[in-house]
Write an enzyme that holds these catalytic residues in place. Structure first.
Site, mmCIF file in Angstrom:
data_model
loop_
_atom_site.group_PDB
_atom_site.id
_atom_site.type_symbol
_atom_site.label_atom_id
_atom_site.label_comp_id
_atom_site.label_asym_id
_atom_site.label_seq_id
_atom_site.Cartn_x
_atom_site.Cartn_y
_atom_site.Cartn_z
ATOM 1 N N ARG A 17 -1.339 -4.823 23.020
ATOM 2 C CA ARG A 17 -0.059 -4.259 23.824
ATOM 3 C C ARG A 17 0.518 -3.036 22.859
ATOM 4 N NH1 ARG A 17 2.508 -9.921 24.908
ATOM 5 N NH2 ARG A 17 1.056 -10.551 23.377
ATOM 6 N N LYS A 24 -2.506 -4.694 14.638
ATOM 7 C CA LYS A 24 -1.156 -4.932 14.808
ATOM 8 C C LYS A 24 -0.208 -4.925 13.483
ATOM 9 C CE LYS A 24 0.805 -8.163 17.345
ATOM 10 N NZ LYS A 24 1.351 -9.036 18.652
ATOM 11 N N GLU A 164 2.888 -22.040 27.956
ATOM 12 C CA GLU A 164 2.843 -20.601 27.894
ATOM 13 C C GLU A 164 3.328 -20.072 29.317
ATOM 14 O OE1 GLU A 164 1.963 -18.593 25.100
ATOM 15 O OE2 GLU A 164 2.393 -20.655 24.484
ATOM 16 N N ALA A 390 12.207 30.287 -15.498
ATOM 17 C CA ALA A 390 11.905 30.195 -14.242
ATOM 18 C C ALA A 390 10.504 30.674 -13.971
ATOM 19 C CB ALA A 390 12.687 31.366 -13.544
ATOM 20 N N ASN A 396 -2.807 23.257 -15.699
ATOM 21 C CA ASN A 396 -3.461 22.260 -16.010
ATOM 22 C C ASN A 396 -4.965 21.615 -15.647
ATOM 23 O OD1 ASN A 396 -2.501 21.726 -13.532
ATOM 24 N ND2 ASN A 396 -2.127 19.462 -13.705
ATOM 25 N N TYR A 397 -5.239 22.472 -14.559
ATOM 26 C CA TYR A 397 -6.406 22.250 -13.975
ATOM 27 C C TYR A 397 -7.679 23.510 -14.306
ATOM 28 C CZ TYR A 397 -9.674 20.694 -10.301
ATOM 29 O OH TYR A 397 -10.486 20.092 -9.591
ATOM 30 N N SER A 415 10.857 33.080 -19.026
ATOM 31 C CA SER A 415 10.452 33.085 -17.632
ATOM 32 C C SER A 415 8.816 33.672 -17.400
ATOM 33 C CB SER A 415 11.314 34.083 -16.827
ATOM 34 O OG SER A 415 12.568 33.748 -16.988
HETATM 35 C C1 UD1 Z 1 2.539 -16.723 20.952
HETATM 36 C C2 UD1 Z 1 2.664 -18.232 21.442
HETATM 37 C C3 UD1 Z 1 3.940 -18.436 22.322
HETATM 38 C C4 UD1 Z 1 5.006 -17.753 21.223
HETATM 39 C C5 UD1 Z 1 4.814 -16.348 21.077
HETATM 40 C C6 UD1 Z 1 6.171 -16.067 19.995
HETATM 41 C C7 UD1 Z 1 0.339 -19.125 21.624
HETATM 42 C C8 UD1 Z 1 -0.662 -19.648 22.370
HETATM 43 N N1 UD1 Z 1 1.523 -18.776 22.106
HETATM 44 O O1 UD1 Z 1 2.131 -15.865 21.836
HETATM 45 O O2 UD1 Z 1 4.194 -19.782 22.614
HETATM 46 O O3 UD1 Z 1 6.276 -17.864 22.252
HETATM 47 O O4 UD1 Z 1 3.548 -16.571 20.061
HETATM 48 O O5 UD1 Z 1 5.831 -14.493 19.409
HETATM 49 O O6 UD1 Z 1 0.458 -19.493 20.428
HETATM 50 N N2 UD1 Z 1 -3.866 -14.279 16.617
HETATM 51 C C9 UD1 Z 1 -5.176 -14.672 15.889
HETATM 52 N N3 UD1 Z 1 -6.202 -15.078 16.505
HETATM 53 C C10 UD1 Z 1 -6.213 -15.183 17.868
HETATM 54 C C11 UD1 Z 1 -5.059 -14.922 18.771
HETATM 55 C C12 UD1 Z 1 -4.149 -14.549 18.162
HETATM 56 O O7 UD1 Z 1 -5.113 -14.525 14.684
HETATM 57 O O8 UD1 Z 1 -7.427 -15.569 18.341
HETATM 58 C C13 UD1 Z 1 -2.841 -13.768 16.075
HETATM 59 C C14 UD1 Z 1 -2.242 -12.253 16.441
HETATM 60 O O9 UD1 Z 1 -2.913 -11.525 15.484
HETATM 61 C C15 UD1 Z 1 -0.886 -12.680 16.345
HETATM 62 C C16 UD1 Z 1 -0.423 -14.041 16.475
HETATM 63 O O10 UD1 Z 1 -1.764 -14.831 16.470
HETATM 64 O O11 UD1 Z 1 -0.505 -12.197 15.295
HETATM 65 C C17 UD1 Z 1 0.313 -14.406 18.138
HETATM 66 O O12 UD1 Z 1 -0.539 -13.874 18.736
HETATM 67 P P1 UD1 Z 1 -0.164 -13.225 20.266
HETATM 68 O O13 UD1 Z 1 -1.249 -12.801 21.034
HETATM 69 O O14 UD1 Z 1 0.896 -12.176 19.936
HETATM 70 O O15 UD1 Z 1 0.622 -14.495 20.791
HETATM 71 P P2 UD1 Z 1 1.679 -14.338 21.933
HETATM 72 O O16 UD1 Z 1 1.233 -14.189 23.376
HETATM 73 O O17 UD1 Z 1 2.799 -13.543 21.813
HETATM 74 CA CA CA Z 2 3.131 -12.141 19.520
#
Ligand code: UD1
Ligand code: CA
Length: 460
Positions: A17, A24, A164, A390, A396-397, A415
Site C-alpha cells: 500500500r 516499507k 482479521e 574574502a 586541497n584536491y 583576500s
Molecule cells: C496486522 C495484524 C492485525 C493488526 C495490524 C496492526 C496480522 C495477521 N494482522 O495486520 O491484526 O490489527 O497488523 O497494525 O498479523 N510481515 C512480514 N511477513 C509477512 C507478512 C507481514 O514480515 O509474511 C510484516 C510486514 O512487513 C509488516 C508487519 O509484518 O511490517 C505487519 O504486516 P501487515 O501486512 O502490515 O499487517 P496488517 O494487515 O496491518
Molecule cells: Ca500494518
C-alpha cells in the site's frame, strides 16, 4: 521480574500500500527509517536478542538495522530470512529454530509501528509476567475501528480470539476493540501454536493473530492489556499515514523541547528529530530542521531555513539564516552564516566565526579565528586568532588526492589567496591579496604574488 527479554520484529513485507520500490520499513520519519525507530525502542528494553524477520530488500533492511543501534546493542541483532511473505504467523515461524535457542519471554511487534514507547512494552511485559499467561497482547479502542484485527470476547468479557477485518462478519466488524499488534509470548507455547496455523482465511495467509486461539484451545491462558493512547500504536500502511505519524512524532518532540526550556517560534514549521537534545533558552526560528544525534547547548539561536544534521553545538552559538551543517562541532560562542556550509567533521573552537558563503569541510579552526566571506576551507588545520580574507581557497584536491593545509596561529590570509596543498603557513605570517601559495611559508613572513614569495620578514 528478571526473566530475560527477547524481541522479534517483523519487517519482511514490501508494504504494497506504500506503492513504493522501497521496503516499507526503510521509509523515513525524520532522518531515520521506520526500522531504526523501532529498534531504538526495542533496545531500551535491554533484550538478550533482537530478532528481525527480513525479506524484501533484506540486505538494505539489515544494513539500516545495524546502523540504527550503537555497537553494544547492534550485536544483539539476529536476522531471520523469510523468502516468501506468507503472513505474519509464517514470518514468526521462520524464526522457530533461532527462537529455540533463546531464554525467557518474547515480545513480538511489527516494523511499521514506529511511535511505540518502551514504557508501553514494559507494561505489556509486566502483565505477562505477573499473570503467567502463554500470551499477552495489547488492545486499543478506536471508533470507527480501522482495518485492524478485532478483539472477540465472550459474554463474560473474556478474550477469545482475534479476527482479521477481512474475515469478520458485519457484527464482528462493528467491534471497536482492536489489535494494534503487540504481543508477549512464552516461547515454548508459541512454538507449539505456530505449528497449528493454517491459511484458511480471506487472505490465504498464516496469521500470527490466530496463535492466541490455538493456545486457548490447548488449555493455556491468554491475557490482554488495554492501552489508552491508541495512536501511539498506529501502524503505517500508506504514505498519508507515514506523513501523519511524522507530524505526531514531531509535535511530541517539540512539546518535549519546549517543556525543557527551548523556545520554538513556530512549531508548525519546525522539524526536529526525536533524538535531538537542546539546552535552555535556545531559540529555534521558523523553518529550521535539526536531525540525527544532534546536541545543542544553552542560549543558542538557530535562524530560519538552516538545516543541521549530527551537530554538536556548545553554549551561546548562533547559526544565521540558510546554513547547512552536517557532522559539525561548534565549541561555544560561535557564529556561523548566513549561507554557510559546514560538513564532514568541521570543528570550530570557541569564538571562531564563519561568515557568509563559506564552506568548511573536514577542517579545524582555532579560537577566535575568522573566515567571513566567500571561502572554501577543506582538509585544513587552522590555529588561533587567524583571519582568512574574502575569497580564499584551500586548493586541497590535486585530481588524485586530498591534501592538507596548515595555517598556524595569528596568520593573516589576504583576500583571494590560493593555498595549494599540501602547504603550511607559519605562525604570524601574512599573505598579500591574490597570493598563490605553493610552498610552505616560514613564520613571520609577508608573501605576495604567484607563486607567492617572501618579500619581507615581519619581526625585523
Ligand atoms: C496486522 C495484524 C492485525 C493488526 C495490524 C496492526 C496480522 C495477521 N494482522 O495486520 O491484526 O490489527 O497488523 O497494525 O498479523 N510481515 C512480514 N511477513 C509477512 C507478512 C507481514 O514480515 O509474511 C510484516 C510486514 O512487513 C509488516 C508487519 O509484518 O511490517 C505487519 O504486516 P501487515 O501486512 O502490515 O499487517 P496488517 O494487515 O496491518
Ligand atoms: Ca500494518
Amino acid at each position: 521480574m528478571n526473566t530475560p527479554i527477547n524481541v522479534l520484529i517483523l519487517a519482511a513485507g514490501l508494504g504494497t500500500r506504500m506503492k513504493s520500490n522501497q521496503a516499507k520499513v526503510l521509509h523515513k520519519i525524520g532522518s531515520r527509517p521506520l526500522i531504526a525507530h523501532i529498534l531504538r525502542t526495542a533496545a531500551e528494553l535491554n533484550p538478550e536478542n533482537i530478532f528481525v524477520v527480513v525479506g524484501h530488500q533484506a540486505e538494505k533492511v539489515e544494513e539500516a538495522a545495524r546502523r540504527a543501534l550503537p555497537p553494544d546493542q547492534a550485536e544483539k541483532l539476529r536476522f531471520v530470512f523469510q523468502a516468501e511473505q506468507r503472513g505474519t504467523g509464517h514470518a514468526v515461524k521462520c524464526a522457530s529454530e533461532a527462537l529455540k535457542q533463546a531464554r525467557g519471554l518474547l515480545v513480538v511487534f511489527y516494523g511499521d509501528t514506529p511511535a511505540v514507547k518502551s514504557a508501553t512494552l514494559r507494561k505489556l511485559i509486566a502483565e505477562h509476567e505477573t499473570s503467567k499467561h502463554a500470551a499477552t497482547l495489547i488492545t486499543i479502542k478506536l471508533d470507527p475501528p480501522p482495518a485492524y484485527g478485532r478483539i472477540i470476547r465472550d459474554g463474560a468479557g473474556k478474550f477469545q480470539q482475534i479476527i482479521e477485518q477481512r474475515d469478520c462478519t458485519p457484527e464482528q466488524a462493528a467491534i471497536t476493540e482492536v489489535n494494534p499488534g503487540f504481543y508477549c509470548f512464552d516461547i515454548p507455547a508459541l512454538l507449539v501454536a505456530l505449528e497449528k496455523l493454517s491459511p484458511q482465511n480471506a487472505q490465504g495467509e498464516y496469521y500470527l493473530t490466530d496463535v492466541p486461539q490455538h493456545m486457548l484451545a490447548a488449555g493455556l491462558t491468554v491475557g490482554t492489556v488495554y492501552h489508552e493512547d491508541a495512536h501511539e500504536l498506529d501502524g503505517i500502511n500508506n504514505r498519508a499515514e507515514l506523513a501523519a505519524m511524522w507530524k505526531r512524532v514531531r509535535l511530541e518532540t517539540l512539546n518535549r523541547l519546549m517543556t525543557e526550556g527551548v523556545s520554538i517560534v513556530d512549531p508548525d514549521s519546525t522539524y526536529i528529530d526525536a533524538s535531538v537534545q537542546i539546552g535552555r533558552d535556545t531559540i529555534i526560528h521558523p523553518q529550521v530542521m535539526i536531525e540525527g544525534d544532534s546536541v545543542i547547548g544553552d542560549n543558542c539561536e538557530i535562524h530560519s531555513w538552516s538545516h543541521l544534521t549530527n551537530v554538536t553545538l556548545g553554549d551561546e552559538c548562533t547559526v544565521l539564516n540558510s546554513c547547512v551543517l552536517m557532522d559539525t562541532k561548534l565549541a561555544g560562542k560561535n557564529s556561523v552564516g548566513p549561507c554557510a556550509h559546514l560538513r564532514m567533521h568541521a570543528e570550530l573552537a570557541e569564538e571562531a566565526v564563519i561568515g557568509n558563503f563559506v564552506e568548511v569541510k573536514k577542517s579545524k579552526l582555532g579560537r577566535k579565528t575568522k573566515s567571513m566571506h566567500l571561502t572554501y576551507l577543506g582538509d585544513a588545520t587552522i590555529g588561533e586568532r587567524v583571519n582568512i580574507g574574502a575569497a580564499t581557497v584551500t586548493c586541497n584536491y590535486d585530481g588524485k588526492n586530498k591534501n592538507p593545509t596548515f595555517i598556524e596561529d595569528d596568520v593573516k590570509i589576504g583576500s583571494d589567496t590560493m593555498l595549494v596543498a599540501p602547504v603550511r603557513v607559519g605562525r604570524g605570517s601574512v599573505s598579500g591579496a591574490g597570493a598563490v601559495i605553493t610552498n610552505d611559508v616560514p613564520p613571520d613572513s609577508l608573501v605576495v604574488g604567484m607563486p607567492a614569495k617572501v618579500i619581507k620578514k615581519l619581526k625585523e
